[in-house]
Motif scaffolding. Sequence first.
Motif, PDB file in Angstrom:
ATOM      1  N   GLY A  21     -57.592  -0.725 -28.191  1.00 46.41           N
ATOM      2  CA  GLY A  21     -56.434  -1.071 -27.403  1.00 46.41           C
ATOM      3  C   GLY A  21     -55.334  -1.580 -28.297  1.00 46.41           C
ATOM      4  N   ARG A  22     -54.412  -2.260 -27.675  1.00 40.37           N
ATOM      5  CA  ARG A  22     -53.295  -2.764 -28.457  1.00 40.37           C
ATOM      6  C   ARG A  22     -53.173  -4.271 -28.292  1.00 40.37           C
ATOM      7  NH1 ARG A  22     -54.793   1.162 -29.919  1.00 40.37           N
ATOM      8  NH2 ARG A  22     -53.722   3.119 -30.281  1.00 40.37           N
ATOM      9  N   GLY A  23     -54.322  -4.925 -28.216  1.00 38.49           N
ATOM     10  CA  GLY A  23     -54.339  -6.369 -28.257  1.00 38.49           C
ATOM     11  C   GLY A  23     -54.432  -6.801 -29.697  1.00 38.49           C
ATOM     12  N   LEU A  24     -55.088  -7.924 -29.959  1.00 36.10           N
ATOM     13  CA  LEU A  24     -55.245  -8.371 -31.330  1.00 36.10           C
ATOM     14  C   LEU A  24     -56.329  -7.564 -32.031  1.00 36.10           C
ATOM     15  CD1 LEU A  24     -55.025 -12.227 -30.866  1.00 36.10           C
ATOM     16  CD2 LEU A  24     -53.237 -10.658 -31.572  1.00 36.10           C
ATOM     17  N   VAL A 269     -50.533 -13.959 -31.451  1.00 37.14           N
ATOM     18  CA  VAL A 269     -50.739 -14.640 -30.175  1.00 37.14           C
ATOM     19  C   VAL A 269     -51.309 -13.648 -29.165  1.00 37.14           C
ATOM     20  CG1 VAL A 269     -49.647 -15.905 -28.281  1.00 37.14           C
ATOM     21  CG2 VAL A 269     -48.800 -16.188 -30.624  1.00 37.14           C
ATOM     22  N   ASP A 270     -52.278 -14.101 -28.391  1.00 35.02           N
ATOM     23  CA  ASP A 270     -52.798 -13.329 -27.263  1.00 35.02           C
ATOM     24  C   ASP A 270     -52.931 -14.309 -26.099  1.00 35.02           C
ATOM     25  OD1 ASP A 270     -53.951 -11.586 -25.530  1.00 35.02           O
ATOM     26  OD2 ASP A 270     -55.741 -11.189 -26.707  1.00 35.02           O
ATOM     27  N   ILE A 308     -55.147 -18.679 -23.902  1.00 32.72           N
ATOM     28  CA  ILE A 308     -54.225 -18.501 -25.007  1.00 32.72           C
ATOM     29  C   ILE A 308     -55.032 -18.547 -26.296  1.00 32.72           C
ATOM     30  CG2 ILE A 308     -53.657 -20.970 -25.109  1.00 32.72           C
ATOM     31  CD1 ILE A 308     -50.829 -20.039 -26.083  1.00 32.72           C
ATOM     32  N   GLU A 309     -54.769 -17.604 -27.184  1.00 30.00           N
ATOM     33  CA  GLU A 309     -55.456 -17.514 -28.470  1.00 30.00           C
ATOM     34  C   GLU A 309     -54.409 -17.366 -29.563  1.00 30.00           C
ATOM     35  OE1 GLU A 309     -58.436 -14.488 -30.939  1.00 30.00           O
ATOM     36  OE2 GLU A 309     -58.273 -14.342 -28.752  1.00 30.00           O
ATOM     37  N   LEU A 320     -58.563 -17.024 -38.784  1.00 26.78           N
ATOM     38  CA  LEU A 320     -58.833 -18.166 -37.912  1.00 26.78           C
ATOM     39  C   LEU A 320     -58.264 -17.902 -36.527  1.00 26.78           C
ATOM     40  CD1 LEU A 320     -59.822 -21.139 -37.599  1.00 26.78           C
ATOM     41  CD2 LEU A 320     -57.481 -21.822 -38.268  1.00 26.78           C
ATOM     42  N   ARG A 321     -59.075 -18.219 -35.509  1.00 29.96           N
ATOM     43  CA  ARG A 321     -58.644 -18.090 -34.123  1.00 29.96           C
ATOM     44  C   ARG A 321     -58.912 -19.414 -33.415  1.00 29.96           C
ATOM     45  NH1 ARG A 321     -63.043 -14.168 -33.703  1.00 29.96           N
ATOM     46  NH2 ARG A 321     -63.309 -14.930 -35.824  1.00 29.96           N
ATOM     47  N   VAL A 322     -57.904 -19.927 -32.736  1.00 33.68           N
ATOM     48  CA  VAL A 322     -58.058 -21.148 -31.961  1.00 33.68           C
ATOM     49  C   VAL A 322     -57.401 -20.925 -30.600  1.00 33.68           C
ATOM     50  CG1 VAL A 322     -58.114 -22.672 -33.962  1.00 33.68           C
ATOM     51  CG2 VAL A 322     -55.932 -22.128 -32.894  1.00 33.68           C
ATOM     52  N   GLY A 323     -57.914 -21.611 -29.582  1.00 35.16           N
ATOM     53  CA  GLY A 323     -57.308 -21.442 -28.267  1.00 35.16           C
ATOM     54  C   GLY A 323     -58.087 -22.129 -27.178  1.00 35.16           C
ATOM     55  N   GLY A 324     -57.747 -21.776 -25.976  1.00 32.39           N
ATOM     56  CA  GLY A 324     -58.399 -22.340 -24.799  1.00 32.39           C
ATOM     57  C   GLY A 324     -58.316 -21.380 -23.637  1.00 32.39           C
TER      58      GLY A 324
END
Length: 653
Positions: A21-24, A269-270, A308-309, A320-324
Amino acid sequence: MMGSGAAYAQTAPADDIVILGRGLDLPPGTPAYGTTVIDRDRLTNDASGRVEDVLSDVAGFQQFRRADSRSANPSAQGATLRALGGNASSRTLVLLDGVPIADPFFGYIPFNAIVPDRLAAIRVTRGGGSGPFGAGAVAGTIELVSADRSDLPPIAGEAFYGSRDAQTVSASVSPTLGRGFASLSGRFERGDGFMTTPADQRVAASVPARYRDWSANARAAIPIGGEAELQVRGLAFGDNRTLRFRGADSSSEGEDASIRLVSRGGWQVDALVYLQARNFTNKVISATTFRVTLDQRNTPSTGIGGKIELRPPIGGGHVLRVGGDARLADGELFEDAYSAAGLVTARRNAGGRSTVAGLFVEDDWTIGRLVLTGGARIDRWSITDGFFRERDANGAPTVANAFADRSGTEATGRGGLLLHATRWADLRAAAYTGFRLPTLNELYRPFVVFPITTQANAALSPERLRGIEGGVDLRPATGVQLSLTGFYNRLDDAIANVTLTPTLRRRANVRAIVATGIEASLAWRRGPFSLTASYAYSHSQVRAPGTALDGLAPAQSPRHAASATAAWSPKSGALLSLTARYVGDQYEDDLQTNVLPAATTVDAVARVPVGRRVSVIVRAENLFDAAVVTRNQAGSIDLGTPRTLWVGLRIAG
């Protein structure tokens, strides 16, 4: 990553960053968890045209029952992996473009609303999950990725006619809009259905498993600036089915919407938000009077969530990936019970709400040939506003239960390593934990598959998983990929349908389900020829000391499963393929009294181009008409799809 022509499921090469796809983009540590990918060609050229059947290419994938979404009760379409036991709720997290799609009340997957030609690929990762929406991924994660501009022609459609007056029609329009695109698609299908009841068990009330469903999907990708994109999706679907007896009708419907922002700049950002509105109805017919005994006339539910990532550009070989993320599920049921004379005896209303909100961090660190990956989540969950009320035929209250609110905090994580040992061999190992909240269905909704009543249990605890695995991915020659994985998974407080009497079961936590096994896959391609295969062996046992369940296999958990597809697809666009699938013996119930025998089915597909954009397609499901038992309750049997032939046209222009 995948070749063109005949499509197949394969293990993702460990030295690639796979873009789905075209996400991250996927981080480099993803293959440490034994990821398997199914590409678009395989998705759009299966004999049944159904996503759940294509997922069966991944040995170890199963629904609660062996029936597909034309002849199963919708609420039985829970997805799981690694023989961790079946109770109709999904132990696998299923995402569509990053959005959870399980029903917010039941936890089942609306497979009839997922049309293969709307997808670019599917990625399957077994084992406990972390990262976004990781709560719930105790058996694994299935990520569905929508087709984008490069996959979709401006205009496409197909029409098929099949056995028993079955018809399927789908179409899509996907215009380019500036630097973005939009896609509007729809599918309608119906069929008179087959007799699920064996000939020697049929009665005057026995009828074929008729089905009628539709879905409509709208999706747009809108560029924002140079490196950001807004993705907007809307999905609506409706489904009606009949199972076994005249009047045993079920329906499901839904409207889903989501907005997703993806940015591929220095700070990636995702972010997304989504809304689900679903409903379900079901009528239970007595196998002795053939009258309605229970009318589950309304089960509205709502799901709301978002995430949000962030991926900060920290360098040093790190991704590194951080989010909630957060999810809310709210729903209730309305049902009426009837006497043998057809009179209402009770009116019931039950429901509640659950929430999960978490923070996560994951990092992949590449050190030469070694990739270290790890992640952790902290989740706060709650189960609130639970109730069960019953009134008699005159409206007088007979039961009024209000269940205490509950909440808790769960810390989970996973870690792995991937070693590119040689140009043709990768070694990997991983360990993980996970948890899953009981669904509102498990907590509050009793159900009947006549003559068995299964009670709900508002006191159910969350399930908790611990697991380890190790494997090797080999590329010994051009076009050849081999993968082998060994695993140990322990699901503590597993939710099961526990037998109390011959006609009564109750949902309950058992101490644990322990599954150990191996998984193997092969992918070979040479010119227009390809062969793919997978095999899963799972030795799964219930741990419940002091009970009759201790040491038994969980219900609906086969020990052996295998799949293989051989295909020929030259550059002309023609296709010939054969798919064989095997599922070993499994038990209908927790006490191992009713066996579902092993079954082998063979499917075939032939595609012949008759113009630049038009192809004739012939498909055959269960070519040799094998008997597939999908339910066995003390000898009362349901059967799966018999031989089914299709012929149709596909247009892409």
